[in-house]
Design a protein around this motif. Sequence first.
Motif, PDB file in Angstrom:
ATOM      1  N   SER A   1      29.091  42.418  26.914  1.00  0.00           N
ATOM      2  CA  SER A   1      28.793  42.575  28.343  1.00  0.00           C
ATOM      3  C   SER A   1      29.455  41.480  29.169  1.00  0.00           C
ATOM      4  CB  SER A   1      27.278  42.575  28.563  1.00  0.00           C
ATOM      5  OG  SER A   1      26.689  41.378  28.087  1.00  0.00           O
ATOM      6  N   TYR A   2      29.418  40.235  28.693  1.00  0.00           N
ATOM      7  CA  TYR A   2      30.059  39.150  29.434  1.00  0.00           C
ATOM      8  C   TYR A   2      31.577  39.332  29.489  1.00  0.00           C
ATOM      9  CZ  TYR A   2      25.679  36.508  29.545  1.00  0.00           C
ATOM     10  OH  TYR A   2      24.394  36.096  29.787  1.00  0.00           O
ATOM     11  N   ALA A   3      32.157  39.859  28.418  1.00  0.00           N
ATOM     12  CA  ALA A   3      33.601  40.108  28.418  1.00  0.00           C
ATOM     13  C   ALA A   3      33.966  41.184  29.443  1.00  0.00           C
ATOM     14  CB  ALA A   3      34.057  40.526  27.021  1.00  0.00           C
ATOM     15  N   LEU A   4      33.153  42.231  29.525  1.00  0.00           N
ATOM     16  CA  LEU A   4      33.394  43.288  30.508  1.00  0.00           C
ATOM     17  C   LEU A   4      33.260  42.752  31.936  1.00  0.00           C
ATOM     18  CD1 LEU A   4      31.541  46.336  28.889  1.00  0.00           C
ATOM     19  CD2 LEU A   4      34.013  46.011  29.133  1.00  0.00           C
ATOM     20  N   VAL A   5      32.215  41.956  32.170  1.00  0.00           N
ATOM     21  CA  VAL A   5      32.032  41.369  33.498  1.00  0.00           C
ATOM     22  C   VAL A   5      33.213  40.464  33.845  1.00  0.00           C
ATOM     23  CG1 VAL A   5      30.617  39.777  34.860  1.00  0.00           C
ATOM     24  CG2 VAL A   5      29.521  41.523  33.459  1.00  0.00           C
ATOM     25  N   PHE A   6      33.712  39.733  32.870  1.00  0.00           N
ATOM     26  CA  PHE A   6      34.847  38.837  33.112  1.00  0.00           C
ATOM     27  C   PHE A   6      36.082  39.630  33.534  1.00  0.00           C
ATOM     28  CE2 PHE A   6      38.726  36.830  31.449  1.00  0.00           C
ATOM     29  CZ  PHE A   6      38.723  35.659  32.196  1.00  0.00           C
ATOM     30  N   VAL A   7      36.410  40.678  32.795  1.00  0.00           N
ATOM     31  CA  VAL A   7      37.626  41.452  33.077  1.00  0.00           C
ATOM     32  C   VAL A   7      37.508  42.178  34.421  1.00  0.00           C
ATOM     33  CG1 VAL A   7      39.074  43.373  32.322  1.00  0.00           C
ATOM     34  CG2 VAL A   7      38.215  41.729  30.647  1.00  0.00           C
ATOM     35  N   VAL A   8      36.422  42.936  34.582  1.00  0.00           N
ATOM     36  CA  VAL A   8      36.246  43.717  35.809  1.00  0.00           C
ATOM     37  C   VAL A   8      36.019  42.802  37.018  1.00  0.00           C
ATOM     38  CG1 VAL A   8      34.834  45.463  36.959  1.00  0.00           C
ATOM     39  CG2 VAL A   8      35.335  45.675  34.518  1.00  0.00           C
ATOM     40  N   GLY A   9      35.169  41.799  36.842  1.00  0.00           N
ATOM     41  CA  GLY A   9      34.860  40.902  37.947  1.00  0.00           C
ATOM     42  C   GLY A   9      36.064  40.095  38.395  1.00  0.00           C
ATOM     43  N   LEU A  10      36.882  39.637  37.440  1.00  0.00           N
ATOM     44  CA  LEU A  10      38.066  38.860  37.797  1.00  0.00           C
ATOM     45  C   LEU A  10      39.045  39.708  38.592  1.00  0.00           C
ATOM     46  CD1 LEU A  10      39.559  36.168  37.535  1.00  0.00           C
ATOM     47  CD2 LEU A  10      40.574  37.020  35.409  1.00  0.00           C
ATOM     48  N   ALA A  11      39.235  40.950  38.173  1.00  0.00           N
ATOM     49  CA  ALA A  11      40.155  41.833  38.884  1.00  0.00           C
ATOM     50  C   ALA A  11      39.663  42.121  40.302  1.00  0.00           C
ATOM     51  CB  ALA A  11      40.329  43.138  38.108  1.00  0.00           C
ATOM     52  N   LEU A  12      38.385  42.457  40.446  1.00  0.00           N
ATOM     53  CA  LEU A  12      37.838  42.816  41.755  1.00  0.00           C
ATOM     54  C   LEU A  12      37.782  41.614  42.699  1.00  0.00           C
ATOM     55  CD1 LEU A  12      34.931  45.237  40.749  1.00  0.00           C
ATOM     56  CD2 LEU A  12      37.132  45.834  41.762  1.00  0.00           C
ATOM     57  N   ASN A  13      37.307  40.493  42.193  1.00  0.00           N
ATOM     58  CA  ASN A  13      37.180  39.314  43.051  1.00  0.00           C
ATOM     59  C   ASN A  13      38.535  38.725  43.417  1.00  0.00           C
ATOM     60  OD1 ASN A  13      34.166  38.365  43.446  1.00  0.00           O
ATOM     61  ND2 ASN A  13      34.291  39.141  41.358  1.00  0.00           N
ATOM     62  N   SER A  14      39.502  38.795  42.511  1.00  0.00           N
ATOM     63  CA  SER A  14      40.846  38.314  42.833  1.00  0.00           C
ATOM     64  C   SER A  14      41.465  39.163  43.937  1.00  0.00           C
ATOM     65  CB  SER A  14      41.734  38.351  41.579  1.00  0.00           C
ATOM     66  OG  SER A  14      41.222  37.498  40.568  1.00  0.00           O
ATOM     67  N   THR A  15      41.266  40.473  43.830  1.00  0.00           N
ATOM     68  CA  THR A  15      41.777  41.362  44.875  1.00  0.00           C
ATOM     69  C   THR A  15      41.097  41.086  46.206  1.00  0.00           C
ATOM     70  OG1 THR A  15      42.162  43.084  43.203  1.00  0.00           O
ATOM     71  CG2 THR A  15      42.160  43.769  45.520  1.00  0.00           C
ATOM     72  N   ALA A  16      39.776  40.911  46.173  1.00  0.00           N
ATOM     73  CA  ALA A  16      39.036  40.631  47.403  1.00  0.00           C
ATOM     74  C   ALA A  16      39.498  39.319  48.035  1.00  0.00           C
ATOM     75  CB  ALA A  16      37.538  40.586  47.121  1.00  0.00           C
ATOM     76  N   LEU A  17      39.673  38.281  47.222  1.00  0.00           N
ATOM     77  CA  LEU A  17      40.139  37.000  47.752  1.00  0.00           C
ATOM     78  C   LEU A  17      41.539  37.118  48.347  1.00  0.00           C
ATOM     79  CD1 LEU A  17      38.951  34.328  45.138  1.00  0.00           C
ATOM     80  CD2 LEU A  17      38.240  34.547  47.526  1.00  0.00           C
ATOM     81  N   PHE A  18      42.404  37.877  47.688  1.00  0.00           N
ATOM     82  CA  PHE A  18      43.767  38.054  48.195  1.00  0.00           C
ATOM     83  C   PHE A  18      43.744  38.721  49.566  1.00  0.00           C
ATOM     84  CE2 PHE A  18      47.514  40.728  48.788  1.00  0.00           C
ATOM     85  CZ  PHE A  18      48.531  39.794  48.664  1.00  0.00           C
ATOM     86  N   VAL A  19      42.943  39.781  49.686  1.00  0.00           N
ATOM     87  CA  VAL A  19      42.871  40.499  50.957  1.00  0.00           C
ATOM     88  C   VAL A  19      42.275  39.617  52.052  1.00  0.00           C
ATOM     89  CG1 VAL A  19      41.813  42.458  52.162  1.00  0.00           C
ATOM     90  CG2 VAL A  19      42.715  42.757  49.845  1.00  0.00           C
ATOM     91  N   ILE A  20      41.211  38.885  51.707  1.00  0.00           N
ATOM     92  CA  ILE A  20      40.554  38.047  52.708  1.00  0.00           C
ATOM     93  C   ILE A  20      41.469  36.917  53.176  1.00  0.00           C
ATOM     94  CG2 ILE A  20      38.657  36.435  53.109  1.00  0.00           C
ATOM     95  CD1 ILE A  20      36.959  38.120  51.227  1.00  0.00           C
ATOM     96  N   VAL A  21      42.115  36.241  52.226  1.00  0.00           N
ATOM     97  CA  VAL A  21      42.909  35.049  52.563  1.00  0.00           C
ATOM     98  C   VAL A  21      44.254  35.402  53.179  1.00  0.00           C
ATOM     99  CG1 VAL A  21      44.030  33.003  51.604  1.00  0.00           C
ATOM    100  CG2 VAL A  21      41.755  33.665  50.808  1.00  0.00           C
ATOM    101  N   PHE A  22      44.945  36.424  52.615  1.00  0.00           N
ATOM    102  CA  PHE A  22      46.319  36.684  53.021  1.00  0.00           C
ATOM    103  C   PHE A  22      46.497  37.902  53.939  1.00  0.00           C
ATOM    104  CE2 PHE A  22      46.663  34.427  48.930  1.00  0.00           C
ATOM    105  CZ  PHE A  22      47.452  33.355  49.327  1.00  0.00           C
ATOM    106  N   ARG A  23      45.498  38.776  53.996  1.00  0.00           N
ATOM    107  CA  ARG A  23      45.666  40.002  54.778  1.00  0.00           C
ATOM    108  C   ARG A  23      44.692  40.115  55.939  1.00  0.00           C
ATOM    109  NH1 ARG A  23      50.670  41.846  53.793  1.00  0.00           N
ATOM    110  NH2 ARG A  23      51.141  41.440  51.596  1.00  0.00           N
ATOM    111  N   THR A  24      43.826  39.143  56.094  1.00  0.00           N
ATOM    112  CA  THR A  24      42.855  39.190  57.190  1.00  0.00           C
ATOM    113  C   THR A  24      43.252  38.166  58.244  1.00  0.00           C
ATOM    114  OG1 THR A  24      41.104  39.828  55.635  1.00  0.00           O
ATOM    115  CG2 THR A  24      40.424  39.046  57.815  1.00  0.00           C
ATOM    116  N   LYS A  25      43.649  38.653  59.416  1.00  0.00           N
ATOM    117  CA  LYS A  25      44.101  37.758  60.481  1.00  0.00           C
ATOM    118  C   LYS A  25      42.930  37.126  61.229  1.00  0.00           C
ATOM    119  CE  LYS A  25      48.471  40.210  61.214  1.00  0.00           C
ATOM    120  NZ  LYS A  25      49.326  40.939  62.184  1.00  0.00           N
ATOM    121  N   ARG A  26      41.922  37.922  61.511  1.00  0.00           N
ATOM    122  CA  ARG A  26      40.781  37.428  62.289  1.00  0.00           C
ATOM    123  C   ARG A  26      39.540  37.409  61.413  1.00  0.00           C
ATOM    124  NH1 ARG A  26      37.046  40.331  65.529  1.00  0.00           N
ATOM    125  NH2 ARG A  26      35.962  38.985  67.030  1.00  0.00           N
ATOM    126  N   TRP A  27      39.025  36.224  61.171  1.00  0.00           N
ATOM    127  CA  TRP A  27      37.850  36.078  60.319  1.00  0.00           C
ATOM    128  C   TRP A  27      36.588  36.215  61.165  1.00  0.00           C
ATOM    129  CZ3 TRP A  27      37.674  32.737  55.404  1.00  0.00           C
ATOM    130  CH2 TRP A  27      38.819  32.979  54.637  1.00  0.00           C
TER     131      TRP A  27
END
Length: 350
Positions: free
Chosen positions: A35-61
């Motif tokens: 279960s921890y391995a699944l959370v690591f793989v899925v969570g890392l992919a989703l959170n990395s994407t979210a951080l990328f969009v927030i930091v680099f694609r969001t002009k107005r916070w």
Amino acid sequence: MTTFENTTTNNYNYGHNASYCKFREEFKYILLPVSYALVFVVGLALNSTALFVIVFRTKRWKPSTIYMFNLTMCDTLYIFTLPFLVYYYADENDWPFSEALCKLIRFLFYANLYGSILFLCCISLHRFIGICYPMRSLNWVSARRAKLVSVAVWAIVLFCQAPILYFSRIRDQKTERVCYDTTSPELFDDFLVYSSIVSVLMFALPFMVVMVCYGLMVRKLLEPGWGSEGGPDGERGGLSAQRTKQKSVKMIIIVLGTFMLCFLPFHLTRSLYYSFRYLRQINPAQISCTLLEASSVAYKVTRPLASANSCLDPILYFLAGQDARSNLTKKGRASSSKTTSVSRRLTTKL
């Protein structure tokens, strides 16, 4: 009074009095690593994407963006600790690392747990003000205040979870080294008091706030005339009241689902297990070993659910946040337009 610890030992508890119980918990050496391995793989992919969009694609916070950024950072920090836990439980509770790392990983688990709860509470309150008090929210809600609230949340989490660095420790037991997920047996009574206070202040109270906010939001959204005089704060003029309702309903479903699936089962089963364990220490005849073992199994089964909030939090951003989808769409359109433009220039030259 002799205490015992069964959550991190292999098939037996330590203690030599009437409170001694022998557990068989081989299942956790499969359940937890997988279960921890699944959370690591899925969570890392989703959170990395979210951080990328927030930091680099969001002009107005906006305030909601600030809360989601902090929530995502909280999840990401925890996700990076999961490989250590995967190795630890796959090796059947034999901790090969230092005690400092054991303390840090246990600390980050609880910091993520309660940080997620508080930031979800902030997001819910922000949406509640926008829906129920759209005009007043123009003065109450701002990016600057959201930053101050986020700093306060981090300060509260770090302060309240700092005792974990004291309670968490390692101990050599026969051929293995245990990294306690609670604390050493002799400190369990103190840990029980601390854990109970934290559960009330950082789970029960925020959960009640979220439930009240969503109840009032649903009642407001069901009013026939809602939205006819303007949407809530943070919504642009082009967004219709219907889209605002859909966005709010999605957020309500996701946040309540996270609380019901991840946080509530974990806190209920943990409270039962801790209570049964304490009562058996006082009076072994009051709590049978069978009941204590059942509560321990339930607690361990819900621990992966608590970790799974790291995968559900980014879904809140992508499904309930129109800006996130717009940013991703713009990125795709920009890439497509750029490719088309280059192709046309090449065709012209040829």
